[in-house]
Design an enzyme around this catalytic site. Structure first.
Site, PDB file in Angstrom:
ATOM      1  N   GLU A 254     -21.665  10.639  -0.439  1.00 33.70           N
ATOM      2  CA  GLU A 254     -21.893   9.446  -0.904  1.00 33.70           C
ATOM      3  C   GLU A 254     -22.188   9.417  -2.408  1.00 33.70           C
ATOM      4  O   GLU A 254     -21.712   8.648  -3.309  1.00 33.70           O
ATOM      5  CB  GLU A 254     -22.693   8.579  -0.251  1.00 33.70           C
ATOM      6  CG  GLU A 254     -22.675   8.429   1.009  1.00 33.70           C
ATOM      7  CD  GLU A 254     -23.887   7.935   1.780  1.00 33.70           C
ATOM      8  OE1 GLU A 254     -24.931   8.941   2.033  1.00 33.70           O
ATOM      9  OE2 GLU A 254     -24.288   6.919   1.967  1.00 33.70           O
TER      10      GLU A 254
ATOM     11  N   CYS B 152       0.677  -1.266   0.035  1.00 36.89           N
ATOM     12  CA  CYS B 152      -0.147  -0.082   0.003  1.00 36.89           C
ATOM     13  C   CYS B 152       0.883   1.406  -0.022  1.00 36.89           C
ATOM     14  O   CYS B 152       0.279   2.357  -0.243  1.00 36.89           O
ATOM     15  CB  CYS B 152      -1.234   0.009   1.194  1.00 36.89           C
ATOM     16  SG  CYS B 152       0.028   0.316   2.805  1.00 36.89           S
TER      17      CYS B 152
HETATM   18  S1  FES Z   1       3.289  -1.077   2.020  1.00 37.67           S
HETATM   19 FE1  FES Z   1       1.488  -1.014   3.303  1.00 37.67          FE
HETATM   20  S2  FES Z   1       2.436  -0.851   5.200  1.00 37.67           S
HETATM   21 FE2  FES Z   1       3.849  -1.172   4.004  1.00 37.67          FE
END
Ligand code: FES
Ligand SMILES: Cc1cc2nc3c(=O)[nH]c(=O)nc-3n(C[C@H](O)[C@H](O)[C@H](O)COP(=O)(O)OP(=O)(O)OC[C@H]3O[C@@H](n4cnc5c(N)ncnc54)[C@H](O)[C@@H]3O)c2cc1C
EC number: 1.2.3.1
Length: 1295
Positions: A1220, A20
């Site tokens: 929304e 992420c």
């Molecule tokens: S890439 Fe998601 S917390 Fe490290």
């Protein structure tokens, strides 16, 4: 690394698996021989701390802070409205900061690459815009905002000044220069890390510890240890060994050390391509093609070439192309060196061959290509960037000199089975053949025969993979044909014009966006902030990482960490729970079960309970059975894994809607609405269509996972609960009930929430109760932070739907009768499923007046985790069903979908199907403006023209209107309160019941208070939402936060102003401070509450009538897409949105909400796929398996216009709640894709009706673009491949 222990909390934990980017930091290293400093971004969550010896780590705190100076990147991100909930902002800052450290004037490609590894359900587009703002060439900036009305002004931005950056620490430089490199050994509690400096030493170590992995980037070993329970007592880190870092240009190619990072390999190959003649660089180009989209930049910066090869993962993007290209591995073990072709390690088809456990890979030789040799690489993934491939391929052909006769052919596939696989037989058989259609035909049949994929068990994409296998070969066939033509245009005709576009992959470009809104009235006081694009109150704190979330709170003395133990069965009796081994674990304090709950373990908000701990039986996989509390998060999780639960499986196990219908398993009540005479109308219509659509669920994917810190106060059973929730009052109620104490002992505090989308209501209440029960039992503070995997497993998400419809209409497109049924998968407990079902019925008409309408909805009770509220609350699903039958009517009548929409749209004052009045004037205005702004008809003509000229790529365009009713259905749910204090220095402390979760509510509330009190915003502060200051606050849901809390804040401020008025009147020229001082001296109370009773809303379900909504928002969106018919891949080209949101209080925040919701809608309708095993286990439990939209999915051109001159008498300052509504408009992409697919099918004579489900993934698009390849694949299901007759290729114009 544990940033927590050093109180550097800006680096966030979003997934723990490198997926992420929330934890992005900058690593800097110094190379004494070249005297160069290298800066690169990396995911802290996968970085072993031992690998950082001698390196400098810069976290967001080191970039800039409000205490020192904020960095231009942070400033731009905040002031260009590039943060919403702020949880991912530090990661975004670090990626861009690192890019700028290396390239003060980056190109937009470099910026796109830097952001490709980022996940956020909110606002990746806004970040792109911020990144552009003034940091790079002005021309790009102008492209972003070619209009006069701007959301920010660049004049105030500090310029980027590279001389102001932190320098590389001189002591580390001296250390690198003066200290001879020596072996490093770090011993931890359970593991030993050894980092040798010479190859001989490494080989000795490997001989002594053959099972120890070599860890370079840790991107393969790390996730295995974290998520799959693999344990290595010894790891060897070879990254400092020179032999493994060589870069040698040889006569016949390049030799690259196995420890070279993939980013370095990318740079080296890019340079080599510019240096060597084209003929020699075909392998390099093909490898580079894969490297561009392999992982995100942070992954490529640390992941090694050797690691990718040796891991032998089926999803390796490099192995197929390197193996096909005759790359050679230089291996070494103690006393032995040897070379083997990479292809050898895949020779037995399972990737087990050849390399022994004592051997290490020293380097890889990548050869130059030769004359007459062509190499290509392909991949198709659930998302174009930063996603593991579904299938990939590397292909190489060498022709006899000057001919098209195959001399050598090599084809490798990845993603198909458990490792890279070679199509050996096929290649041998085709040697000596001409490169023509007959060869293509035979090759496809041979490939399908040779690459045998195991049958489909848990929804594995077997057919899709097979189709890709042959489609990739076809693409290679075309590429080579085209190259042959280039070589000898007289002999080889090349590829027909209409095929050529498929030879180009879709590229991600920096989105160009336009935001148009109505400026404030020039007569408005300059101090009055209402209607202005004010920066998010926490924007700067988001960007500096100073914004505090629950897990950032300092540890409390004696604090314990909690890990939950969840059910592994979908429906079973708990026979026994054995905690003995877990209790022996280091640091384990206690184990908490249902027996420890002092009072309520089951909450009855309807007939079926919501449950804290499973007592005797479990009803879904992921249900909490017990919890471990220990002195650290790691110890708690280790012990949780040791709790043994014995089950006795119960029948039936119901997972799907179909199974629920079969077993008559529903939550009550079922709901129905009806108007007109539906049955009679069906008898008089010209046509009737019937159909159904399946709509998958959606994971909330808030960036901050569920988080609670429960702190017992030690007296009178008081407890402070710091919690990431959008409804503190329900948390207070549930915690108090579970502990058996009055609510007045439980204080819930919410500073801010890192995204919620409806997922932090009842589920958070249960989790908070788990933590509170543990805190109560142990008399210690207890912190519960769910890992991403547990969060996804436990908390459920948006409800999957099946919509069945029957629609009666006239030949001229007028729809006269509709009968629809919605089955929604509620999961194992009711949560808010009945409400979701009700809202889906109330909003299903979307923008259309259907005179005879009947709709039903029922919530299916299944053994999946209980689904919950989610942005849009049933509307995105039921309205998609509506738009599906609208397009169905268009197909049948031969009229265009937009005509059917126009014909049936609400046009004049009308009544809904539950007899609520509405004035659709602004709906029509939005529609017409969107038509005009998008130049719909001329672009539609251009799309048709494009489609005529392109066979394998097609465009599609669609425009969709929207009516979004605003309301919570009943008065008490929209009541709100506020509390405003004025201190004697004139500063104001404001609080209200709303929760800040990224939607900018506190910013807007301060704007309201500023207008009402007539003081600058800077004098007003918001601290936290708490049950202590505002009791019984309703949840921040349903787009209503600003509406209702705004009224309460206004009320409180007006009360105060009324009290101050006599003083002001007496001294009209006085200052605010004068008046406050005077008021204090006159004993005038400077504190007031404000209250809003709520909207007068009601719904009588018995009668099917009511006034459940207060007003309506309207909108329209037009989207254009392009699809690749061979792979199913698509690109979002352009979206134009026109939205009626009344008079916006803060257009920057509101437009951000529209953009963010729209992109979340794209995710829902086109890519986010939840997958369960046949046993009911959620398989998609992290960003590596569950893909939400990323930079590559933002429409290349994206414009949002707010409808001008729109008033709303019902809400504060004539605004409308916008949280929304934008989500549904994401379906314009779904219907644009449908349009493109329709065009394919029409061209191919596939006239039969077809249905598309949501999400409309690449797999579905590919399957719907039926052709000879899909037919071939389906034939192989029923007859042996060698029995399939030769295909008469239907594609026009082939050789
Ligand atoms: S890439 Fe998601 S917390 Fe490290
Ligand atoms: C979020 C994410 C996204 C990803 N996306 C992609 C993608 O799109 N495409 C793709 O192909 N891959 C992808 N990957 C996988 C990634 O490319 C590989 O994990 C990486 O290349 C492995 O290199 P490493 O240095 O991190 O290996 P490590 O984890 O350090 O080691 C991996 C294995 O290789 C062995 N090894 C390493 N070097 C040597 C050597 N010199 N000699 C012998 N054995 C060795 C180790 O013993 C270990 O078993 C992704 C990974 C993550 C985490």
């Amino acid at each position: 690394m544990t940033a927590f222990s050093v109180r550097l909390t800006g680096t966030k934990y979003g997934c723990g698996g490198g997926g992420c980017g929330a934890c992005t930091v900058m690593i800097s290293t110094y190379e004494p021989t070249s005297k160069k400093i290298r800066h690169y971004s990396a995911n802290a969550c996968l970085l072993p701390i031992c690998s950082l010896y001698g390196a400098a780590v810069t976290t967001v705190e080191g970039v800039g802070s409000t205490k020192t100076r904020i960095h231009p990147v942070q400033e731009r991100l905040a002031k260009c409205h590039g943060s919403q909930c702020g949880f991912c902002s530090p990661g975004m800052v670090m990626s861009i900061y690192t890019l700028l450290r290396n390239n003060p004037e980056p190109t937009s490609e470099q910026m796109i690459a830097a952001l490709a590894g980022k996940y956020c359900h909110f606002l990746i587009l806004r970040v792109c815009v911020s990144t552009h703002a003034g940091l790079c060439v002005c021309a790009l900036y102008k492209l972003c905002f070619p209009i006069s009305t701007r959301l920010f002004s660049t004049d105030e931005f500090q310029p980027l000044d590279p001389t102001q950056e932190l320098i590389f620490p001189p002591e580390l430089m001296r250390m690198a220069e003066n200290q001879p490199k020596r072996t490093l050994v770090f011993c931890g509690e359970r593991m030993t890390w050894i980092s040798p400096v010479s190859l001989d030493e490494l080989l000795d170590l490997k001989a002594a510890h053959p099972k120890a992995p070599l860890v370079v980037g840790n991107t393969s070993v790390g996730p295995e240890m974290k998520f799959r329970g693999v344990f290595h007592p010894i790891v060897i880190a070879p990254a400092r060994i020179l032999d493994l870092n060589v870069v040698t240009h040889m006569d016949d190619g390049l030799t690259l050390g196995a420890a070279c990072s993939l980013s370095l390999v990318k740079d080296i190959l890019t340079n080599a391509i510019s240096e060597f003649p084209e003929e020699k660089t075909k392998v390099f180009c093909a490898v580079l093609q894969q490297l561009r989209t392999l992982g995100g930049e942070q992954i490529r910066n640390v992941a090694s070439l050797g690691g990718n090869i040796i891991s032998r993962k089926s999803t390796s993007d490099l192995n197929p192309v390197l193996a096909a290209s005759n790359c050679v591995l230089n291996l070494a073990s103690k006393g032995r060196k040897r070379q083997i072709p990479l292809s050898d390690i895949f020779a037995d088809g399972v990737g087990n061959n050849t390399i022994t456990s004592e051997e290490i890979l020293v380097s890889v030789h990548i050869p130059h290509s030769r004359k007459g040799e062509y190499v290509s690489a392909f991949r198709q993934a659930p998302r174009r960037e930063n996603a593991l491939p579904i299938t990939n391929a590397g292909m190489r052909v060498l022709f006899e000199d000057g001919t098209d006769i195959i001399k050598d052919l090599s084809i490798f596939y990845g993603g198909a089975i458990s490792t890279t696989i070679c199509a050996k037989q096929t290649c041998w058989t085709l040697i000596g053949r001409h490169w023509n259609e007959q060869m293509l035909d035979e090759a496809c049949r041979l490939l399908l025969q040779e690459i045998a994929l195991p049958g489909s068990a848990s929804g594995e994409k077997v057919d899709y993979k097979k189709t890709l296998i042959v489609s990739f070969f076809y693409r290679f066939f075309l590429e080579v044909l085209q190259s042959l033509k280039k070589m000898d245009p007289c002999h080889y005709p090349g590829v027909p014009m209409e095929y050529r576009s498929v030879l180009q992959d879709f590229q991600t470009k920096m989105p160009q966006s336009i935001q148009i809104y109505q400026d404030i009235d020039p007569s408005q006081s300059p101090q009055d902030p209402v209607g202005r694009p004010i920066m998010h109150q926490s924007g700067i704190m988001h960007a500096t990482g100073e914004a505090v979330y629950v897990d950032d709170l300092p540890s409390v003395d004696g604090e314990l960490f909690l890990a939950v133990v969840t059910s592994s069965r979908a429906h079973a009796k708990i026979v026994s729970i054995d905690t003995s081994e877990a209790l022996q674990g280091p640091g384990v304090f206690d184990i908490i079960t249902a027996h420890d709950v002092p009072a309520t373990n089951e909450f009855y908000y309807s007939d079926d309970p919501e449950i804290i701990f499973a007592r005797n039986k479990v009803i879904c996989v992921g249900q909490i059975v017990c919890a471990v509390v220990a002195d650290s998060d790691v110890h708690a999780k280790q012990a949780a894994a040791k709790v043994k639960i014995e089950y006795e499986v119960l029948e039936p196990v119901i997972l799907t809607i179909e199974e629920a219908i079969k077993h008559n398993s529903f939550f009550e009540p079922k709901r129905k609405l009806e108007q007109g005479n539906v049955d009679q109308a069906f008898e008089t219509v010209d046509n009737i269509i019937e159909g159904e659509i399946h709509i998958g669920g959606q994971e909330h994917f808030y960036m901050e996972t569920q988080s609670v810190l429960a702190v017992p106060k030690g007296e009178d059973k008081e407890m402070d609960v710091y919690v990431s929730t959008q409804h503190p009052a329900i948390i207070q109620e549930m915690v108090a009930a579970s502990l058996g104490v009055p609510a007045n002992r439980i204080m819930c505090h919410v500073k801010r929430v890192g995204g919620a989308f409806g997922g932090k209501l009842l589920k958070t209440g249960l989790l908070a109760s788990v933590a509170a029960v543990a805190a109560n039992k142990t008399s210690r503070a207890v912190r519960l932070i769910l890992s991403r995997g547990d969060d996804m497993l436990i908390t459920g998400g948006r409800h999957p739907f099946i919509g069945k419809y029957k629609v009666g209409f006239m030949n001229d497109g007028r729809i006269r009768a509709v009968d629809t049924k919605y089955y929604i998968n509620a999961g194992c407990t009711p949560d808010e499923s009945i409400l979701v079902a009700e809202v889906s019925l109330l909003k299903m008409d979307n923008a259309y007046k259907i005179p005879n309408l009947r709709c039903w909805a029922c919530a299916c009770k299944t053994n999946l985790p209980s689904n919950a509220a989610f942005r849009g609350f049933g509307f995105p699903q039921s309205a998609l069903v509506t738009e599906t039958w609208i397009t169905g009517v268009a197909d049948k009548t031969g009229l265009s979908p937009e005509k059917i929409r126009e014909i049936n749209m609400y046009k004049e004052n009308a009544q809904t199907h539950f007899k609520q009045k509405l004035d659709p004037q602004n709906l029509i205005r939005c529609w017409n403006e969107c038509m005009e702004k998008s130049a719909y008809y001329s672009r539609k003509t251009a799309v048709i023209e494009f489609n005529k000229q392109n066979y394998w790529k097609k465009k599609g365009i669609a425009i969709v209107p929207m009516k979004f009713p605003f309301g919570l259905g009943t008065r008490y749910l929209s009541q709100a309160a506020a509390l405003v204090h004025i201190y004697t220095d004139g500063s104001v402390l404001l609080t209200h019941g709303g929760i800040e979760m990224g939607q900018g509510i506190h910013t807007k509330m301060i704007q309201v208070a500023s207008r009402e009190l007539n003081i600058p915003m800077s004098r007003i502060h918001f601290c936290e939402t708490s049950t202590r200051t505002v009791p019984n606050a309703c949840a921040s849901v349903g787009s209503a936060g600003t509406d209702v809390n705004g009224m309460a804040v206004k009320d409180a401020c007006q009360t105060l102003l009324k009290r101050l008025q006599p003083i002001i009147n007496k001294n009209p020229k006085g200052t605010w401070n004068d008046w406050i001082k005077e008021a204090f001296e006159q004993s005038v109370s400077l504190s007031a509450t404000g209250y809003f009773r709520g909207y007068d809303e009601n719904m009588d379900w018995e009668k099917g009538e009511g006034q459940p909504f207060t007003y309506f928002l309207y909108g329209a969106a037009c989207s254009e897409v392009e699809i690749n018919c061979l792979t199913g891949d698509h690109k979002n080209l352009r979206t134009d949105i026109v939205m009626d949101i009344g008079c916006s209080i803060n257009p920057a925040v509101d437009i951000g909400q529209i953009e963010g919701a729209f992109v979340q809608g794209i995710g829902l309708y086109t890519m986010e796929e939840l997958k369960y095993s046949p046993e009911g286990v959620l398989c998609t439990r992290g960003p590596d398996q569950y893909k939400i939209p990323a930079v590559c999915d933002i429409p290349e051109q994206f414009s949002v216009s707010l409808l001008s001159s729109s008033q709303n008498p019902y809400a504060i300052y004539a605004s409308k709640g916008i949280g929304e509504a934008g989500l549904f408009l994401g379906c314009s992409v779904f219907f644009a894709l449908r349009d493109a697919v329709t065009s394919v099918r029409n061209e191919r004579g596939l006239k039969n009706t077809f249905s598309l489900n949501s999400p409309l993934t690449a797999e579905q698009i590919r399957a719907s673009c039926a052709d000879d390849f899909t037919e071939m694949v389906s034939l192989t299901q029923v007859i042996p491949t060698n029995a399939i007759q030769s295909f008469y290729w239907n594609f026009p114009g082939l050789v």
